[in-house]
Design an enzyme around this catalytic site. Structure first.
Site, PDB file in Angstrom:
ATOM      1  CE1 TYR A 156      -3.590  -2.320  -0.017  1.00 20.66           C
ATOM      2  CE2 TYR A 156      -4.034  -1.808   2.273  1.00 20.66           C
ATOM      3  CZ  TYR A 156      -4.381  -2.459   1.108  1.00 20.66           C
ATOM      4  OH  TYR A 156      -5.500  -3.251   1.071  1.00 20.66           O
ATOM      5  CE  LYS A 162      -6.160  -6.234  -0.552  1.00 16.25           C
ATOM      6  NZ  LYS A 162      -6.569  -5.587   0.706  1.00 16.25           N
TER       7      LYS A 162
END
Lengths: 300, 300, 300, 300, 300
Positions: free
Chosen positions: E165, E199
C-alpha cells in the site's frame, strides 16, 4: 597507483576465495571487474524500466549479465530468491542487504536492512552489498546496521562491498553528493570502517560551494579520482555509472578511474536502459578499457 | 603529583600485563607513553592528509610509529584489519571502537560503535579506545554503548582508554570544549565511570564565558592541568595534541602536563602533518620531555 | 628444513602479534623459543619438587624463567591467577587449559579442561596449551573439548600449543608413547586438527615392537625427528625435555631437533630439578644451541 | 541410469550454486567430478606418505589437485586454515568436518567433529564432508553429530558429502565393510538421511558370509554398483579408490561406476602415493573415463 | 502475460505445498484465487458493517467464504483464534500479521505487528499477510518488522502475501495512493523484497499530479495493470476490490487484471457489504471470470 593483489590486503581465506572467483574466474579474468546492479526497481521504482521495458524482467537482465561477461550481478533478496537459482554457478551474485525507495525525502536518509549475510551464504552469493549514507543525520541507525553486517561478513568470509553514498541535509549544504569533498570522505569512511570493496560515484572537483577549504581549489577530475583511490587505500574501488549519460563521457571517466587504480566499474542503467545489442556493444567498450589494467592474482 | 605504579591502581592481571607491555617494553620503557592516533581520516576526512599526502597511506604512519619509538598506534577497525598484521608485534595497537564523521552538526554528538573489545582481542591489540562525548544530549545512547565496552574490557583484561571529549550544544554554551571547566569535568567523568586511561585536551582556564562560577576565576594553565590530573586520580592521563599548532607552545604544554602527573601524550596531526624527518625530530623532542618523568614498574 | 616466517603460515593478525611477541621480543629474540612448563605439580604431584624443594614455590620458578631468558612460562589457572600478576609484562604466559593427575591408570587417558581461552585472554596470556591424548579410547571427549578450544583460540586470536601425547592402551600395544610411530602420528594429528604449535617428545625409532610396518625399519634418531618436523608442516614444533636425563644426551637431542627444523624447546624438570645457578648454566647451553637457528621475522 | 541435472534434485539455490561451480566450472566441466581427498595423515597417520614422502607436504598435494584438473580437494580444518588461502579460488575446497586416527580399534567406531559448517563457509569451501559409520554401535553420538551438520548445511546452502562407511563389530560379522550388502545399505542410509552426495567404496558382491539372505546370491559387480546407485536415488554418488591397488582393476571399477550412474570418483592414495608425473598420467586416464559421461547442467 | 506454475517461481517445498492447496484444492481449483479479507473491523472500525449488520458476526462471513467457494479468508489473530477452529480444514486461513486503526492521520503510516508467522503455523494457516506502507516516512520500523516476517515465513515454509500500500505524506504529494505511479512502485517493492504474493489496488493512470515524469503521459487502465503485473514478475498478484463501487466497473477491472496476468482477486467489502444471496451472486460472476484463466499446476 598499482593495484595490490588480493593476498596482500589483509583478507581472510574465505574472502580471498570468493574475490578470486569474481576477479579471476569471471569477466575478463584479469583482476578487474564490472558489476551489473539491478536494484533500481526498488531504489527508483519501475520508471527506470520505461526506457527499455524488457529490463523490467529480471531474466532479461540476468541473461545480459551472463552474455556481457560481467563479474557479478547485484540483486535484492526478493529477486535473488525467485530468479538466481536458474543462473546459480553461471555468474556471481552480490546480495544487496539494504535498500529503500526514493519516495520520502533524503534529508535523513537511511537504507534499512532487508537480508542478512547468512541469507547471502545460503543463496551461494559471492559478496554482499551495503549502502552507507555517509553524512546522514540517521548515522546511529546506519552505523549500527553496518556494524552487524561487517562482523557477520568477517565471520562468514563474505566480501563486503560498501555503496559509500554521501547523503543528507548536511551534505547537500556542503557541495552535494557528487562533490570531490563528499566522494573522497565517503571512500575514506568505507576504508576506515572495514569495507573490502567500495563503490563511489565519480568525484566532481568543480562542485565547490561550501565544501571544506582544502577542497575549494582547482583540482582536475583526474587529480580527484587519484585522491579518492588513495583515500580508499586497500579497499578496492568501483566507480559507479549513475544516471545514464553520454557514452563518450562515461568511457572517459571509466578510463580515468582505471588509470587512477580503481579495480573496476559498476554500471546498471547505462547498460540495460538501451536495446539489447546496443547494451552488449557498450559493455564491450567498457571491457576494452578494463583489459588494459590487469592485476596479478598472487603477489608471490 | 607522583604517578602510581600499575600494580597500585586496582587493575586485574590482564590489564596490568598489557599496560606493562605498552609502558615498559615499548617507547622509552620508563612508564611514560606517547601514542600516535590515526583515525582522522574518519573523524575529519581525507582533508587532514592534504598537508602531507604521504600520510594518507596507513603504512607511512605505521612506519613512523615504529621508527619514532611510539608506545602505540590508534586505528579504527578497517585499517587495523587491513594493515596491522604487517606490524603485529612491532608496536602495540589501540583499537578505537567508535568514531564518526564531522559532517552532521555536533549539537547532539554521538560516536557510534564500529568494533567490539573482542575484535581488539582477536587482533592482538593492547588496549581499546572509546570516545565519550561528555555533556552531549545523546548521553543515553553514549553511556549505554560505553557501559558495554567497559564491562567487556574488564571481562577480557583489556585496558580501556577513554577519549573524554566535552561536546554538544550545552558545552558550547558554557565555555566550549577546551575550557578548564569542561576538560576537568570530562576527566572526572571518565574516572568515575571506570576508564583505565583518559585522553583529554589541554585545559584552557581563560575560556570562562558562562562556565560554572567555581571556574570563573584566575586559574593559571599549570593550576588547571594539575587539577585535571587530580580529577582523574588513578585513571592515567594522556594529553592530546589536537589541531596542529606552534611547536614551542605544544612542547610547553607537554612539559606542564608531565609535571602535573600525566602519564603521557597522544599526538597525531602535530606529528604526521609534516615531512617525515621533521616528524621524527619533533617526536624526539617530545621523548626528551617524557624521559624526565620515569615511573617505577613495580611498587615493591 | 627451513622454518617459515610467522607471516607465511596462515595465521590471523592476533595470533601473529602474540607469536611475534613471544619469538622476537622475548628470549633470544631470533624466532626460536624455549618454554618453561610448570604444571608438574598437577600432572605428577609434588614428588617432582623433592629433588629441589625450592621449586615447589611458583615464584622461584617464575624468577628462574625471567632470569634464564625464557620465551614463556606454562601455568595452570590456579598458579596463573595467584602469581602471574607480579610478573605480568615481564614474561609471556602460556595458560595450560587442561590437565590431570597421574593417579588413575592411563589406558583411557583424558585430560579435562580447567580453564577457557577467555581466561587466558583475561590474564593477558600470550598462548594457550592443550594436551591431546592421541590414540586414547576417550577420543570422543578429548576431541570435543579440543574442538571448542580451537574454535575459541581462533575467534580470539590466541596461539594454540598442543601437547600431542600418544597415550592409551592401543598406543602401549603398538610401540609405546615415545616410539617414532606414535610421535610422528601425534605431530601430524595436531597439524591436521589446527594446532599452531605442537609439543612432542623426541621420537625413538628403536621402539618398534608392534608398530605399523612402515616404521619397523632401521630409522636413525635424526631421520625420525626430520620426519616428525615434516609431518607437522606449518605447525611449529617444540621438543620436550621430559623426564630429567643426562645433559649431554639432552643437548644432543635439542641440537638435532633444531637442525631438523624445530622452532624450539620446552624444558621443565630438566631445568628446575637442579640447584638455581646450575639451572641457569644449563639453560645457557640450550640458548647457545637456539642462537644458531635464527628465523627472519617477516617473509618480506 | 541417467544422472539428473542439479536443478532436478530438490536442492536450494546455494547448494545448486556451489555444486554447479564444482561440476561445471572445474575439472572436466561436464557434470562429472573427481575429488582428491587428503586427510589420510589423520585417518592413517604419516605412514601413508612413506611411499612418496613429497606427499607429506600439503602444498605438493594441492599443486597436484590443480595440475591434475580435479574438481575439489578434501582437507581437515588444520590444513585448510594453514594452506588453502594460497589456492583459494583455484580449486574448490571440501572441508571434512570429522575424522579420527586409526589407533584405537574400530569395533565402536565414531568419527568426532573437528569443525563446523560455518567454518567451511568462512574458508570459502564449496562443500562439507562427514563420515557416517553406518552400523556402528556408537550410532547415537554419530547420528546426533550428523543431524546438526545436515541442518547447518541446509541453513547455509552448503552441499553435504557423506562418507558412508559401514563399520563396527556387527558389520565385521556380516560380510565386512566392502560387501555389497553393507555398501548398498550405507548408500541408502545416506540418501534417507539427507546427504546431497554420498561417497561409497566399490561394492563386493562376493563377500557374502553372514550377509542378509537377499544379498547371498550370485550378483555381478556391475549389478551391485547399479543397485547401489539406485539405492542412493537423488543423492549423487562418488566411488572411492581406497587402498592403492592395481591400475587396470581401479579403472575398470571407475568405468563400471560411471556406467551405473555415479557422478564421479574420489581417489587419494591411488593418486598421490606415486611419483608426480605418474600421478598425473593416472589421473588423465580417470578423466578419460569421466569424459564419456557428461550430464547437462540444466534440465531446461 | 502467461502466469508461471508454482514450481517455477523459486519457492521452497513448504510454500509450494501450501500454495498448491490454496490454488488447486480450493476455489475453482484451477490455479486462480479469490480471497475474502475480513479485517476491516480493525482497519476502518465497525462502521463498515452498517451497510449489512449481519457481517459484523465473523461466522456470517466465514460461512459466506465457504459457501462462495473462496480460496481463503483473511483474519486478524483475535478472530482467527476465536472462530477459525470451527472452519479449520474447510477453507484456508490467511493470518494477517499486522494492522492498525484509521484513527490517527496517515502521514507517517505504520501497521504494527499483532501476530507472528509461528502463530500462523500454530493455527494451521495456509499463508500470512503483511501490510507494507510503501513510501511512508516510518520506513525504518516498517521494513524492520517486514524483514523478520519474511525471514520467518521462509524458515517455516509459509507463503507471504504483502498488502503493498503506497502511503504517507510523500505519496499524497505525488499522485496519491491509487495512482499508477504509486501502485506500480508498490508492486515492484514487494517483489524486490521477497513477497510471494502481492495485493495491490487497481492502478489509476489518470492520477498524474506531481507523479514522476515517466508516469505523466496518457496510459490506459489496461496498460497500467499490464505494467504492474510485469513489475511484480514472479510475485503472484492479487487485485483488491477496495471501497465498494459499481459492479460492472469492478468486474471489468477484475477481467482486465486477469488478462494482464494476475493470479486472482481479493474482495471484501464489495462482497459482504450486501445481502447474503446477492453476495453469492456477485462472487459467482467473479468466479466466472477466473474460470477463463487456468494455470497448470506443474510445469512438467
Amino acid at each position: 597507483m598499482t593495484r595490490a593483489a588480493i593476498d596482500q590486503v589483509g583478507l581472510d581465506t574465505g574472502k580471498q576465495a570468493r574475490l578470486h572467483d569474481i576477479l579471476y574466474r569471471n569477466g575478463l579474468r584479469n583482476g578487474t571487474a564490472i558489476f551489473l546492479p539491478y536494484d533500481q526497481g526498488l531504489e527508483h521504482g519501475p520508471r527506470d524500466f520505461f526506457a527499455n521495458p524488457a529490463a523490467s524482467d529480471p531474466r532479461y537482465v540476468l541473461d545480459l549479465a551472463v552474455e556481457g561477461g560481467f563479474n557479478g550481478v547485484v540483486l535484492q533478496i526478493g529477486l535473488a530468491e525467485k530468479f538466481f537459482a536458474e543462473y546459480a554457478g553461471e555468474i556471481p551474485l552480490v546480495l544487496k542487504l539494504n535498500g529503500k525507495t526514493d519516495i520520502p525525502p533524503d534529508g535523513e536518509a537511511l537504507s534499512p536492512l532487508h537480508a542478512s549475510v547468512e541469507d547471502a551464504v545460503r543463496l551461494g552469493a559471492h559478496a554482499v552489498g551495503y549502502t552507507l549514507y555517509v553524512g546522514t543525520p540517521a548515522v546511529e541507525s546506519d552505523f549500527a546496521q553496518y556494524r552487524q553486517v561487517r562482523a557477520d561478513a568477517r565471520r562468514l568470509g563474505m566480501p563486503l562491498i560498501v555503496w559509500a553514498y554521501p547523503r543528507g541535509s548536511a551534505i547537500e549544504a556542503k557541495g552535494g553528493k557528487d562533490s570531490f569533498y563528499a566522494v573522497d570522505y565517503a571512500a575514506r569512511t568505507a576504508s576506515e570502517l572495514g569495507a573490502d570493496v567500495v563503490k563511489v560515484n565519480f568525484p566532481h572537483p568543480e562542485k565547490r560551494e561550501h565544501v571544506k577549504a582544502e577542497y575549494d581549489t582547482g583540482f582536475s577530475a583526474r587529480q580527484a579520482i587519484d585522491a579518492v583511490v588513495r583515500s580508499a587505500n586497500r579497499t578496492m574501488l568501483l566507480v559507479s555509472g549513475g544516471t545514464r549519460a553520454g557514452d563518450e563521457a562515461m568511457l572517459e571517466k571509466a578510463r580515468q578511474s582505471m588509470e587512477a587504480g580503481a579495480t573496476g566499474l559498476i554500471f546498471g542503467r547505462n547498460v540495460w536502459q538501451r536495446e539489447h545489442d546496443e547494451s552488449l556493444r557498450f559493455v564491450e567498450r567498457l571491457r576494452g578499457i578494463l583489459e588494459k589494467f590487469p592485476v596479478p592474482a598472487r603477489s608471490r
